[in-house]
Design an enzyme around this catalytic site. Structure first.
Site, PDB file in Angstrom:
ATOM      1  N   ASP B  82      51.146   4.796  88.098  1.00 52.15           N
ATOM      2  CA  ASP B  82      50.773   6.082  87.993  1.00 52.15           C
ATOM      3  C   ASP B  82      50.180   6.199  86.611  1.00 52.15           C
ATOM      4  OD1 ASP B  82      51.064   7.829  89.994  1.00 52.15           O
ATOM      5  OD2 ASP B  82      53.397   7.868  89.786  1.00 52.15           O
ATOM      6  N   ILE B  85      46.422   5.958  87.356  1.00 51.89           N
ATOM      7  CA  ILE B  85      46.004   7.018  88.251  1.00 51.89           C
ATOM      8  C   ILE B  85      45.777   8.102  87.709  1.00 51.89           C
ATOM      9  CG2 ILE B  85      46.140   8.255  90.511  1.00 51.89           C
ATOM     10  CD1 ILE B  85      47.829   5.713  91.302  1.00 51.89           C
ATOM     11  N   ASP B 123      47.846  14.815  87.233  1.00 52.53           N
ATOM     12  CA  ASP B 123      47.555  14.797  85.649  1.00 52.53           C
ATOM     13  C   ASP B 123      46.703  16.086  85.556  1.00 52.53           C
ATOM     14  OD1 ASP B 123      48.189  12.130  84.825  1.00 52.53           O
ATOM     15  OD2 ASP B 123      47.174  11.529  86.727  1.00 52.53           O
ATOM     16  N   HIS B 167      34.237  20.833  98.875  1.00 53.41           N
ATOM     17  CA  HIS B 167      33.055  21.398  99.498  1.00 53.41           C
ATOM     18  C   HIS B 167      31.929  20.923  98.704  1.00 53.41           C
ATOM     19  CE1 HIS B 167      35.233  23.596 102.515  1.00 53.41           C
ATOM     20  NE2 HIS B 167      36.136  23.834 101.514  1.00 53.41           N
ATOM     21  N   CYS B 209      30.276  17.463 102.299  1.00 57.75           N
ATOM     22  CA  CYS B 209      29.099  17.599 103.131  1.00 57.75           C
ATOM     23  C   CYS B 209      28.005  17.083 102.485  1.00 57.75           C
ATOM     24  CB  CYS B 209      28.960  19.289 103.491  1.00 57.75           C
ATOM     25  SG  CYS B 209      30.132  19.805 104.432  1.00 57.75           S
ATOM     26  N   SER B 235      30.569  17.026 106.562  1.00 58.20           N
ATOM     27  CA  SER B 235      31.721  16.170 106.626  1.00 58.20           C
ATOM     28  C   SER B 235      32.897  17.091 107.370  1.00 58.20           C
ATOM     29  CB  SER B 235      32.099  15.871 105.227  1.00 58.20           C
ATOM     30  OG  SER B 235      33.814  15.687 105.233  1.00 58.20           O
ATOM     31  N   SER B 237      36.183  18.058 109.686  1.00 56.35           N
ATOM     32  CA  SER B 237      37.654  17.949 109.602  1.00 56.35           C
ATOM     33  C   SER B 237      38.272  17.336 110.816  1.00 56.35           C
ATOM     34  CB  SER B 237      38.352  19.414 109.217  1.00 56.35           C
ATOM     35  OG  SER B 237      37.946  20.294 110.538  1.00 56.35           O
TER      36      SER B 237
END
Lengths: 811, 412
Positions: B82, B85, B123, B167, B209, B235, B237
């Protein structure tokens, strides 16, 4: 005249005002708009940066030279001594031997070898510079008087040798920066005292004799003493002292220039005094190293260690975070742990019934949580490391005690070892990321002292379960004022608290963090052994991870029934020793030391006649055998000054290179990314960094370790701070249309009345015959210029009133 | 009860990752600045970093959070700790009051794989997920008070995985519905990263997208850019759950997750193997990849180089006989006391001494002020700048007012 109604301005004046305001509007708005949309950029010294980049790219630009003074003491009497003209070849031979042991050519190493020959009543010196050093000097002198046409003198192949004989001229020699004649052979008593001194005593004696001039970074003295008592038989013996001294005792029957003695000088000086750790290797050296590594895993490990980046932040900060982790300081066990333990013991119970090698049942009774006296630990062990390394990096320390930190891997019972063992393959998963080791949660010195005014040692953080101060220092009780011991105690306090100030740019550059974990396993897993890759127990029951730190297992059994127990003194010492060993490894200093230590094993393993093959020496004929090497360690810190010097050399070279690279990157980036801002503060940092880099390069050339490392650190931290200034990237890329579109709503309404007036003027001008307008305008202006008073202006108004039909229409 | 599963950053550093024994490379510091050396990355990376970003808030964007959490699940399972990351999640789906399955996030309606897991370290959350913060994480330009755990402390031996989900449109990506990440900004940030040596190789995956348009301006070397859709493509779902009433995940990430679920850290699967599993039939968009270092091929890139990490643990202590207490030599004990007394105080850089050894404090304050001088002057400069701006604006306003008054007065 126009007293009761508002005065109507003459037409020409109105026009003048309108145009004036329009012009003022344009003049005022355009700069404001420009100021708002332009990318603020402080001017950068592009030429300087480019010149510096080229300068740093030259070989050995940031490499500090080491000066090895071989102090030959002539015993006189029947023992052979050097003649005057033998000194220069000897200096050259020593220099070449050191280079051979380093495995490098003369061009790659900045090295000065001086020979001081101390004979009764006579002292002479000779010195030899490596080719790389001379090339650098030539470059700098060319740069200094480029254009003046002064030709730098070409050196002889393999180095320049200069000779100077001085008879009773110790004062002149001492006045220079080099080690001069000590006249150790002036009396028989003095000579005997020196020759009979043991290594450690000689070290102290040399420090006393040389005073300040001997113990400076980068200047090393290697005493060549005849071995009158034949301690080493026919072989020369060597020792590396606690300070910056070494000693070689050659068989008194021979000369110091005997091949074995010269080779031992090389063996001592190459790793200890002349090493450039972490050097960039060129292609040939790299491939050679790869070949060597393929055949020998030890060489491979050493290379890997040296190639690792130093865990030191760009602002030269390193934070040591000490944690004592109690895995399970409780007699109660969560059920799954019990089950696992039962399984583990159940599987081994049958075959181990007879041997009695069972996990000790008594462990469950002694479950106390460990605490440690970290303040004393730090004062005794860690404080000296901070001081020893202070020139190369600012070390800060914090500590904490954690409870209930179970490892992610459980040990399995090994009846042979009578211990729980963790195989090497599981060690990467030993430390659980849920242990709160990370000191950044509770504040680091940099963030505690971000304004640069609070020294690290005073910054105390109280937060959560980390109750200890940053860099806590324990002082003896201070006597009351005007008491006898007060002054001494104050001096001691001042010496104990180094008051390390963070550099100016430290705030934006996070320090590097190394973790030192002392792990107390749960009582049911005690004793716990970590296994190495070969299945043997790890030598110190510890492991380390480059760039992360180390962990050691504490297998101390606390008294039964107690809730709290202190870690025993000897365990703390063991931890300190291991922490130092691993710190040395993590800082890349272990290789040189290991080489010195391993020399004895090689020497012991091979018979004296056989060749003691050393890395780097590749003679066809077997190198002459040499005796043992003793390695004295600085008692206070465990880190000898020559080790700190090696780190300083490495850090300075790396800092100089990194500073130049960062400055160059910034300059390139500003060219590439047109929307990148450079605020004035960052511009000032860049200019400071450039100046500091120039200073660093000059100091490197003068081989002034302290100034060079300080300036290099400043250059790097300022350059990095400029590069990582958050203000640089506050302005994101905005399309050009936005720049107009955003400000149009602001400027357009203000412009409407002005444009209206302008339009009106134009329209009126079109409608009216141009000549009339001109006559009107000129006459009006002429009258005003002719010095008429307000009254005449009123007259003028009356005069012009009939001629303003347009205005009447308009209103 | 919805438990708050946003575990505060449990700061343990589990370890950086495998260093090949032969990581003997040219001095990295030298390599950062020069363009010539940039052609090929060094033989092995020494640590891994992952920046996983979802850019959408609100319950209806459940799937974007699940996308990011899926990749988080993958990289954590394959060993990236972690501490390495950086997870940016703008909304708390797992503990959203509208979530009938609290503290769980599922990639499909079978509810077999909870990508939320047991231990999540976020984070940047909520409104902290901004373009500025994202770019600061990439470029490493942080305010001093930002803790280490929120910074990407990578160097030029780090492999960096960046994953973006949200998006987007032609050359932009929405962040939190209030701002946009532009393709040029992303390209500039990557250029700065490579210029500063903040990565050795970068794998940038964009799930949005028209994703290919977001990465089309990137020119930074040694980066691998994977986009799930082309210009003009959506893109889409996938896998809606009737109980949640939402789409659960996006198709591209669903396939990626499915691929990685059959993989462990010892796998030698290459990037090309992952690419083979992407099909238009399922995604209804064309994925694309671009490698700015053209000498590399997807067949050469091992996936665990980006999605996994193993710590390089060494047990060797390498102590010499001298390292025993009193350092092994026989007469050390005799010398111990004298040495402790006579050892010169360790040589300290005198400029670092706030308080000189004689303990006088007034001088120290002077030094401190000198050292702190820069920030003071900086403040002064910024004040003068602001003053200049405001007087300009004031003057403009005055001019406008006067002119309006005059013209109005003149014409009446």
């Amino acid at each position: 005249m126009a007293a009761e109604e508002r005065p109507v301005l003459p037409q020409s004046r109105r026009r003048l005002y309108a145009i004036g305001f329009l012009a003022a509007y344009v003049l005022a708005v355009l700069p404001i708009w420009y100021e708002a949309v332009r990318v603020p950029r402080a001017p950068l010294p592009h030429d300087d940066i480019q010149a510096l980049e080229e300068e740093v790219a030259a070989p050995l630009a940031g490499a500090l030279a080491s000066t090895v003074t071989v102090y030959v003491l002539c015993a006189g009497g029947t023992y052979p001594c050097f003649k005057y003209n033998e000194l220069s070849p000897y200096a050259e031979a020593v220099g070449e031997e050191i280079l051979r042991q380093l495995g490098k050519t003369s061009e790659q190493v900045p090295l000065v070898v001086r020979v001081v020959h101390d004979e009764k009543g006579a002292c002479s010196t000779s010195s030899w510079d490596s080719e790389g050093l001379m090339a650098r000097q030539r470059r700098s002198s060319q740069r200094r008087d480029s254009g003046s046409g002064k030709k730098a003198k070409a050196g002889a192949k393999g180095g320049r040798v200069s000779n100077s004989g001085s008879y009773y001229d110790a004062a002149a020699a001492a006045s220079s920066s080099y080690v001069g004649c000590l006249s150790l052979a002036s009396s028989q008593q003095r000579l005997t005292g020196v020759l009979s001194a043991a290594d450690r005593a000689l070290d102290d004696l040399a420090a006393k004799e040389l005073g300040g001039q001997g113990d400076r970074p980068g200047h090393y003295v290697l005493f060549m003493l005849p071995d009158l008592w034949r301690l080493g038989g026919d072989l020369p013996l060597g020792a590396v002292g606690r300070r910056r001294f070494g000693v070689v005792r050659y068989p008194a029957g021979g000369l110091p220039s005997a091949p074995a003695a010269v080779r031992l000088v090389g063996l001592l000086a190459a790793p200890a005094f002349a090493s450039h750790l972490g050097d960039p290797l060129d292609e040939a050296a790299l491939s050679a190293a790869r070949a060597a590594a393929a055949s020998d895993p030890a060489v491979a490990a050493q290379l890997a260690d040296e190639a690792l980046p130093l865990p030191v932040s760009p602002a030269a900060q390193l934070h040591l975070s000490f944690s004592l982790c109690n895995a399970h300081p409780s007699p109660h066990y969560p059920s799954h742990t019990l089950r696992a333990a039962a399984q583990a013991s159940g599987s081994t119970a049958k075959q181990d019934q007879d041997s009695g090698a069972r996990p000790p049942a008594a462990a469950s009774g002694s479950f106390a949580a460990f605490a440690w006296d970290f303040a004393a630990f730090e004062a005794q062990f860690v404080g000296p490391w901070k001081n020893a390394l202070s020139a190369a990096a600012r070390l800060t320390v914090s500590s904490q005690v954690l409870y209930f930190t179970p490892a992610r891997v459980n040990g399995s019972w090994d009846p042979q070892r009578a211990a729980f063992t963790v195989p090497h393959a599981s060690l990467p998963f030993f430390v659980d990321s849920s242990w709160r080791l990370d000191p950044s949660r509770t504040g680091l010195p940099a963030s505690a002292a971000a304004d640069g005014a609070v020294p690290y040692d005073l910054a105390t953080i109280h937060s959560g379960d980390r109750s200890s101060a940053i860099g806590e220092v324990v002082l003896p009780p201070m006597p009351p004022a005007h008491a006898p011991g007060r002054a001494v105690a104050e001096a001691a306090a001042a010496a104990a608290l180094p008051r390390l100030l963070p550099p100016r740019a430290a705030g934006s550059l996070p320090p590097a963090v190394l973790h030192f974990v002392l792990f107390a396993p749960p009582p049911a897993q005690r004793p716990l052994l970590l296994l190495g890759p070969d299945g043997e127990a790890a030598p110190a029951n510890s492991f380390h991870v480059p760039g992360w730190g180390m962990l050691q297992v504490l297998n101390q059994v606390p008294p039964s029934g107690a809730m709290m127990a202190n870690v025993r003194e000897d365990n703390m010492e063991e931890f300190a020793r291991e922490a130092l060993t691993q710190l040395r490894l993590l800082l890349g200093l272990a290789a040189a030391r290991r080489r010195l230590i391993q020399h004895n094993e090689l020497h012991a393993a091979s018979s004296p006649a056989a060749s003691t093959t050393s890395k780097g020496s590749s003679n066809e004929d077997a190198p002459p055998p040499v005796g043992r090497i003793e390695l004295l360690t600085d008692l206070r810190s465990g880190l000898a000054p020559w080790e700190a010097d090696a780190l300083l050399r490495r850090r300075t070279g790396a800092d100089v290179a990194a500073a130049a690279a960062t400055l160059g990157s910034l300059a390139r980036l500003l060219r590439q990314v047109p929307t990148l801002a450079l605020p004035p503060a960052a511009g000032a940092l860049v200019r400071d960094a450039v100046a500091a880099l120039r200073r660093a390069l000059a100091a490197v050339e003068a081989s002034n370790y302290m100034d060079a490392s300080k300036a290099a650190q400043q250059a790097r931290s300022w350059a990095e701070a400029a590069f990582s200034d958050p203000a640089l990237s506050t302005r994101q890329n905005v399309p050009d249309t936005h720049l107009v579109g955003v400000y149009l709503p602001f400027c357009l309404p203000a412009a409407v009345p002005l444009l209206q007036a302008l339009l009106h003027e134009i329209r009126r001008r079109r409608r009216k015959p141009t000549a009339g307008v001109d006559a009107q305008g000129t006459s009006g202006v002429g009258q005003t210029l002719s010095g008429e008073m307000e009254a005449s202006e009123g007259e003028q108004l009356i005069h012009t009133e009939p001629n303003t039909p347009v205005k009447a229409n308009d209103s | 009860m919805a438990r708050s599963r946003y575990a505060s950053r449990l700061g343990g550093h589990l370890l950086f990752c495998l260093v090949g024994l032969l990581a003997a490379q040219p001095q990295p510091l030298l390599a950062t600045g020069t363009h010539e050396i940039k052609g090929a990355p060094s033989s092995r990376h020494s640590n891994n970093w992952a920046v996983l970003v979802s850019t959408s808030r609100f319950w209806l964007n459940y799937r974007h959070i699940v996308n990011t959490m899926s990749i988080y699940h993958v990289v954590k399972r394959l060993g990236i700790p972690d501490s390495n990351i950086i997870l940016m999640i703008p909304d708390d789906m797992a503990c959203n009051p509208r979530n009938p399955l609290p503290a769980q996030l599922f990639n499909n309606e079978s509810r077999k794989l909870d990508v939320y897991g047991q231990n999540v370290e976020v984070d940047y959350r909520g409104y902290e997920v901004t373009v500025a913060n994202f770019l600061q994480v990439l470029t490493g330009r942080h305010a001093p008070e930002v803790p280490l755990s929120r910074r990407m402390l990578s160097d030029n031996s780090s492999n960096v995985l960046v994953y973006l989900s949200g998006h987007g449109g032609d050359e932009f990506m929405k962040f939190n519905d209030v701002e946009e990440l532009l393709a040029q900004d992303l390209a500039d940030a990557l250029a700065q990263m490579s210029e500063k040596g903040r990565y050795r190789e970068m794998l940038l995956i964009v799930e949005t997208c028209q994703a290919a348009t977001l990465v089309q301006r990137v020119t930074a070397p040694n980066s691998i850019l994977v986009a799930c859709s082309q210009k003009g493509q959506q893109s889409l779902s996938f896998k809606s759950d009737p109980e949640l009433g939402l789409s659960l995940i996006d198709r591209f990430t669903y396939q990626t997750l499915a691929f990685f679920e059959n993989m462990d850290i010892s796998s030698t699967a290459k990037l090309s193997d992952l690419f083979k599993t992407y099909s238009y039939d399922l995604m209804e968009s064309h994925f694309s990849y671009r490698m700015t270092n053209t000498s590399r091929k997807p067949e050469d890139v091992q996936l665990t180089d980006f999605f996994g990490a193993v710590a390089d643990v060494r047990t060797g202590s390498q102590r010499g006989p001298q390292d025993h207490m009193l350092h092994g030599d026989q007469d050390a004990r005799r010398f111990l006391m004298t040495a402790l007394r006579t050892d010169s105080p360790d040589s300290l850089d005198s400029s670092l001494l706030l308080r000189p050894p004689d303990g006088q404090l007034p001088g120290s304050l002077l030094v401190a002020r000198e050292m702190a001088g820069n920030s003071m002057s900086g403040v002064g400069r910024s004040w003068s700048l602001a003053l200049g701006r405001w007087t300009g604006l004031g003057a403009l306003a005055a001019i406008v007012c006067i002119s309006i008054a005059l013209i109005g007065g003149g014409s009446s």
